[in-house]
Write an enzyme that holds these catalytic residues in place. Structure first.
Site, PDB file in Angstrom:
ATOM      1  N   ASP A   1       0.781  -1.092  -0.128  1.00 58.69           N
ATOM      2  CA  ASP A   1       0.102  -0.430  -0.048  1.00 58.69           C
ATOM      3  C   ASP A   1       0.869   0.895  -0.260  1.00 58.69           C
ATOM      4  OD1 ASP A   1      -2.880   0.930   0.347  1.00 58.69           O
ATOM      5  OD2 ASP A   1      -2.286   1.575   1.934  1.00 58.69           O
TER       6      ASP A   1
ATOM      7  N   GLU B   1       1.084   0.075  -4.850  1.00 55.99           N
ATOM      8  CA  GLU B   1       0.574   0.673  -5.359  1.00 55.99           C
ATOM      9  C   GLU B   1       1.411   1.957  -5.266  1.00 55.99           C
ATOM     10  OE1 GLU B   1      -3.317   2.933  -3.702  1.00 55.99           O
ATOM     11  OE2 GLU B   1      -1.912   2.740  -2.888  1.00 55.99           O
TER      12      GLU B   1
HETATM   13  C1  GLC Z   1      -4.534   2.805  -0.549  1.00 56.30           C
HETATM   14  C2  GLC Z   1      -5.429   2.012  -0.944  1.00 56.30           C
HETATM   15  C3  GLC Z   1      -6.446   2.851   0.478  1.00 56.30           C
HETATM   16  C4  GLC Z   1      -6.310   3.805   1.244  1.00 56.30           C
HETATM   17  C5  GLC Z   1      -5.035   4.745   0.896  1.00 56.30           C
HETATM   18  C6  GLC Z   1      -4.467   4.650   2.777  1.00 56.30           C
HETATM   19  O1  GLC Z   1      -4.222   3.883  -1.325  1.00 56.30           O
HETATM   20  O2  GLC Z   1      -6.436   1.687  -1.852  1.00 56.30           O
HETATM   21  O3  GLC Z   1      -8.003   2.579  -0.030  1.00 56.30           O
HETATM   22  O4  GLC Z   1      -7.447   4.396   1.652  1.00 56.30           O
HETATM   23  O5  GLC Z   1      -3.622   3.391   0.659  1.00 56.30           O
HETATM   24  O6  GLC Z   1      -4.255   3.384   3.666  1.00 56.30           O
END
Ligand code: GLC
Length: 562
Positions: free
Chosen positions: A219, A282
């Protein structure tokens, strides 16, 4: 423990090239709160997922990615972790997790879990200790505490804004210090310069690797290291779509070079385990050459391709994104990935039904433009035949195999996304993509759970999309996905090479492993490629013609072994 079952090893070896399993895997995102509820509390759980493993295996995917199910006050739907080694009672127990993993492996499915390293919950033991300690204490050093500006420290330490709206700083009550939170105030950022933070998250990796997980979705992978001195930044910090007109996240909180050393350390840990464990970043990072740095040799294996997700419905634009992605990833020896939807973006069946199908709304409500549901679904069905025909690895978001639309008329009082609340409703938020799945049309929660409760309301239209309305029904979206996934495997499209072919305006045509793929993005008919039709997103009623907003796979020689 290192208990990778032989079935999963066999599944990994299935790729005919013998390459690592993740290079061409189709990975299905399960959002646990909204997948299947076993106990009737209206929130999905791990036993609910386990009970649906046969459904997932039959779909024809290779792996499942589970969004967070860890102990959490759920201020950001579990992306606010209070204990990285515990399952939240909402979702079950650690034994439930072990059972899920065992049964998934037995069904030939890999399982990757979400790792949230940028921040913890404010209810994590570390933050509790920090808040109760004095400025300058070792407890505070694991987070980003700073003195406020102004005479009494009444101004935040800098002008950074939270991705979810408002300031990125909150003050400790009765204290001159503030703590940084790029997201909600209940998600304090960890200080990744601190060796204890590094050691703890490495131990967390090992904890889940020892239990047998096949990898991690990391994340906010581009956010862990902040520019030295935390310089002011005028813009709104953003993830989806970037904070600049060019779609780039330039801010001093994003994509700092220091993050890579962290991932090289993690990779060394993963490589100590058998069974090709992997990580996917991500990282909302542009251009593709910057993104490729996350998947260089010795770092992660994959990064989500958000350029593809954000591309408009236009042949030239899509072709450019595909070419750039393949080139950038190939340059570092990583597979390209393809993704159209996730729990942070408007479902693509709805996005593609907007007047401007390249638009990137941050949620849709009743006051906004309502997507054309028929056109959106039609394009989404064509889009999956593009996605699954591309070489590399593809990510599916739960429910897209049903053609599910976004809930675009959810009332404000149902909304739970902190982004909605922190912006006073200006940003509609992500709840519309997180609605509990419909499994059976005729039960009160549409088969989501034993009772009538669902943590977010399901729109009326969901009954039409329920699994039992599509299962075994020729031409349904569910059967289209199953067939495309089967053919992708048979023809080894994930391992193939793409060769572009001449095409009419607003049509994309390429060959991959003897399969010709044509996607007609315009409204009018185009030429149907020669050969035998393997699968099409719409009925092909006029001989030799491919309808508008439709896609087809054809093959000249059906190889006998196939
Ligand atoms: C990422 C997750 C999202 C979350 C954010 C903070 O983007 O996919 O859902 O709110 O991180 O952890």
């Amino acid at each position: 423990m290192n208990n990778l079952p032989t079935q999963a090893a066999a599944a990994g070896a299935r790729g005919a090239t013998g390459a690592e399993w993740w290079r061409n895997a189709v990975i299905y995102q399960v959002y646990p709160r909204s997948f299947a509820d076993s106990d009737g509390d209206g929130i999905g759980d791990l036993p609910g997922i386990t009970a649906r493993i046969p459904y997932l295996a039959r779909l024809g995917i290779d792996a499942v990615w589970l969004s967070p199910f860890y102990r959490s006050p759920q201020a950001d739907a579990g992306y606010d972790v209070a204990d990285y080694r515990a399952v939240d009672p909402l979702f079950g127990t650690l034994e439930d997790f072990d059972r899920l993993l065992r049964q998934a492996h037995a069904a030939g499915l890999r399982v990757i879990v979400d790792l949230v390293p940028n921040h913890t919950s404010d209810e994590h033991a570390w933050f509790q200790a920090a808040a109760g300690s004095r400025p300058g204490s070792p407890e505070r050093a694991r987070y980003v505490f700073r003195d406020g500006r102004g005479k009494d420290g009444e101004q935040p330490p800098n002008n950074w804004k939270s991705v979810f709206g408002g300031s990125a700083w909150s003050r400790v009550p009765g204290d001159r210090q503030w703590y940084l939170h790029l997201f909600d105030r209940k998600q304090p950022d960890l200080d990744w310069e601190h060796p204890e933070v590094r050691a703890e998250l490495e131990a967390v990796l090992r904890f889940w690797l020892d239990r047998g997980v096949d990898g991690f979705r990391v994340d906010v992978a581009h956010g862990l290291i902040k520019a030295p001195g935390l310089p002011d930044w005028e813009r709104q910090a953003a993830m989806v779509g970037g904070d600049e007109a060019d779609g780039v996240n330039h801010g001093p909180m994003w994509d700092q070079d220091g993050v890579h050393e962290i991932y090289r350390g993690w990779r060394r840990i993963l490589d100590q385990y058998p069974g090709q464990r992997m990580m996917v970043a991500e990282a909302w990072v542009r251009p593709q050459s910057r993104l490729a740095r996350y998947v260089r040799a010795g770092e992660m294996q994959q990064a989500f391709n958000f350029d593809y997700l954000l591309a408009p419905w236009d042949a030239a634009a899509l072709r450019r994104v595909i070419e750039n992605s393949l080139a950038a990833m190939e340059a570092v020896g990583a597979p390209a990935t393809w993704v159209m939807s996730n729990h942070d973006t408007v479902r693509h069946a709805s996005r593609l039904g907007l007047r401007r199908p390249g638009a990137r709304p941050m949620g849709i409500d009743a006051a906004g433009e309502q997507p054309d549901e028929v056109l959106g679904l039609r394009r989404a069905r064509a889009a999956v035949l593009l996605t699954l025909a591309l070489p590399g690895s593809a990510y599916l978001y739960q429910g897209e195999e049903l053609g599910l639309p976004e809930h675009t008329t959810m009332a404000a009082h149902h909304r739970q996304d902190p982004a909605f609340h922190r912006t006073g409703g200006e940003e509609i938020g992500r709840d519309g993509s997180r609605v509990p799945l419909p499994w059976q049309a005729s039960t009160p929660s549409l088969g989501f759970g034993p009772g009538a409760r669902t943590w977010l309301p399901q729109p009326d239209s969901f009954a039409r999309y329920a699994v039992d309305q599509q299962d075994g029904v020729p031409g349904s979206t569910l059967e289209l996905y199953r067939e495309a996934l089967r053919l992708r495997r048979t023809y080894e499209l994930g391992q193939g090479r793409l060769r572009w072919q001449e095409a009419e305006p607003n049509v994309v045509v390429f060959d991959n492993e003897g399969v010709r793929v044509a996607v007609n993005l315009g409204p009018r008919e185009a030429a149907l490629p020669a050969g035998e039709v393997l699968v099409s997103s719409q009925p092909l009623d006029t001989p030799g013609r491919l309808p508008g907003n439709a896609a087809v796979w054809t093959v000249l020689d059906r190889v006998s072994k196939k």
